[in-house]
Design a protein around this motif. Structure first.
Motif, PDB file in Angstrom:
ATOM      1  N   LYS A  30       0.835  -1.188   0.000  1.00 53.27           N
ATOM      2  CA  LYS A  30       0.000   0.000   0.000  1.00 53.27           C
ATOM      3  C   LYS A  30       0.876   1.246   0.000  1.00 53.27           C
ATOM      4  N   PRO A  33       0.489   6.485   4.003  1.00 52.24           N
ATOM      5  CA  PRO A  33      -0.678   7.295   4.394  1.00 52.24           C
ATOM      6  C   PRO A  33      -0.418   8.797   4.300  1.00 52.24           C
ATOM      7  N   ILE A  36      -1.343  10.112   0.912  1.00 53.72           N
ATOM      8  CA  ILE A  36      -2.786  10.279   0.753  1.00 53.72           C
ATOM      9  C   ILE A  36      -3.253  11.527   1.501  1.00 53.72           C
ATOM     10  N   GLU A 105      -8.515   6.583   1.533  1.00 58.45           N
ATOM     11  CA  GLU A 105      -7.342   5.709   1.579  1.00 58.45           C
ATOM     12  C   GLU A 105      -7.624   4.389   0.873  1.00 58.45           C
ATOM     13  N   ASP A 106      -8.812   3.818   1.103  1.00 59.03           N
ATOM     14  CA  ASP A 106      -9.204   2.583   0.412  1.00 59.03           C
ATOM     15  C   ASP A 106      -9.188   2.798  -1.102  1.00 59.03           C
ATOM     16  N   HIS A 109      -5.636   3.172  -2.562  1.00 59.58           N
ATOM     17  CA  HIS A 109      -4.923   1.899  -2.629  1.00 59.58           C
ATOM     18  C   HIS A 109      -5.396   1.074  -3.829  1.00 59.58           C
TER      19      HIS A 109
END
Length: 316
Positions: A30, A33, A36, A105-106, A109
């Motif tokens: 991934k 974070p 993002i 975030e989902d 990814h």
């Protein structure tokens, strides 16, 4: 006998090491974070442009939908490929059947790494191998726009894939070979900005190479023949060469390409056909500057001869 036991033990050990190594190398990855978070909350108005450039409705709208119905992203389109049949999923804002429960975030990814919220590899029939080149800010904008679209219930059927393609974990090894955020075509520093902008649209959200570039036995794009045309993923048709090489669009001017993307008419006054009909509809919704940038890029890339076998001539 002792030698045979030692040999068998060595083989088992090597096999075990290979399994462990393969498992580790195929693990989903991934993005950071912080990357993002730096993208911000997104701008829905800007996201509509990315939605059209990416052709999201072409695959995820209910087959046969028109006008506003194309924004009801219930999926269901069947993509029949040499690897099996892939079904485009529901990506509407329905929390149960679509992606309404996904966080930014989902979504990022999935778009940039081809990984689902549950941590599974997504199949590259979803063109994240191209989307991986997109800017995180554009991902955030697209996410914001998607949140404005209708929530429509309805689960789609699953994919129909034979062994070994039905083993998702193996996609991790495929990604190590073919997933990259680097541009396909490099240019010198003095290259016009329009060409660079067109590169981003074509190689990233537009994912033109997914259809127009030949693939190898593993389904990876042959970037040495970038946009040279290819056998169609479905049926016996061909996807044309859009470079300036033999069999391509070398005789087309930038204006010809721009006009084609806007109107669907070729310089010979033929009209767009096949799967390109949906793509051209999406391109027509972009700005004139975007279409001009795509044209500038296509005229600037290396020329290649046709990337598909010549058609056999019919005999009487």
């Amino acid at each position: 006998m002792p030698r045979l036991k030692k040999l068998a033990g060595a083989i088992l050990t090597l096999a075990g090491v290979g399994v462990v190594a393969g498992w580790m190398l195929s693990a989903p990855t991934k993005i950071d974070p912080q990357v993002i978070a730096a993208a911000g909350s997104g701008d829905a108005a800007k996201g509509e442009r990315i939605f059209n450039a990416g052709g999201c409705a072409s695959c995820h709208a209910k087959p046969g939908s028109k006008d506003e119905g194309r924004l009801e992203l219930t999926g269901g389109l069947a993509l029949k490929t040499p690897f099996g049949i892939f079904i485009a999923p529901n990506i509407s804002q329905d929390s149960n059947d679509g992606i309404g429960a996904w966080s930014l975030e989902d979504f990022a990814h999935a778009m940039l790494k081809g990984v689902s919220p549950s941590g599974e590899h997504l199949y590259p029939a979803f063109p994240y191998a191209s989307y991986a080149r997109m800017k995180p800010a554009d991902i955030a904008d697209l996410y914001a726009f998607m949140q404005t679209l209708p929530a429509v219930g309805g689960k789609t059927g699953g994919h129909s894939l034979a062994f070994p393609f039905n083993i998702r974990r193996g996609i991790g090894l495929w990604k190590r070979l073919y997933l990259s955020n680097e541009p396909v075509v490099t240019f010198v520093e003095a290259t016009p900005e329009a060409v660079i902008a067109g590169r981003y649209l074509v190689e990233g959200p537009g994912h033109c190479g997914e259809c127009h570039t030949p693939r190898n036995f593993a389904g990876g794009s042959d970037k040495t023949r970038w946009l040279a045309g290819a056998p169609a993923a479905e049926g016996e048709g061909i996807v044309p060469n859009i470079t300036s090489g033999e069999g391509g669009i070398g005789e087309w001017s930038e204006g010809d390409i721009t006009n084609y993307l806007e109107t669907g008419f070729t310089p010979d006054f033929d009209s767009v056909g096949g799967a390109m009909v949906e793509v051209q509809k999406n391109m027509a919704k972009l700005t004139p500057e975007d279409r001009a940038a795509i044209s500038a890029y296509l005229k600037a890339i290396p020329p290649h001869p046709n990337g598909y076998p010549p058609r056999k001539q019919a005999t009487n």
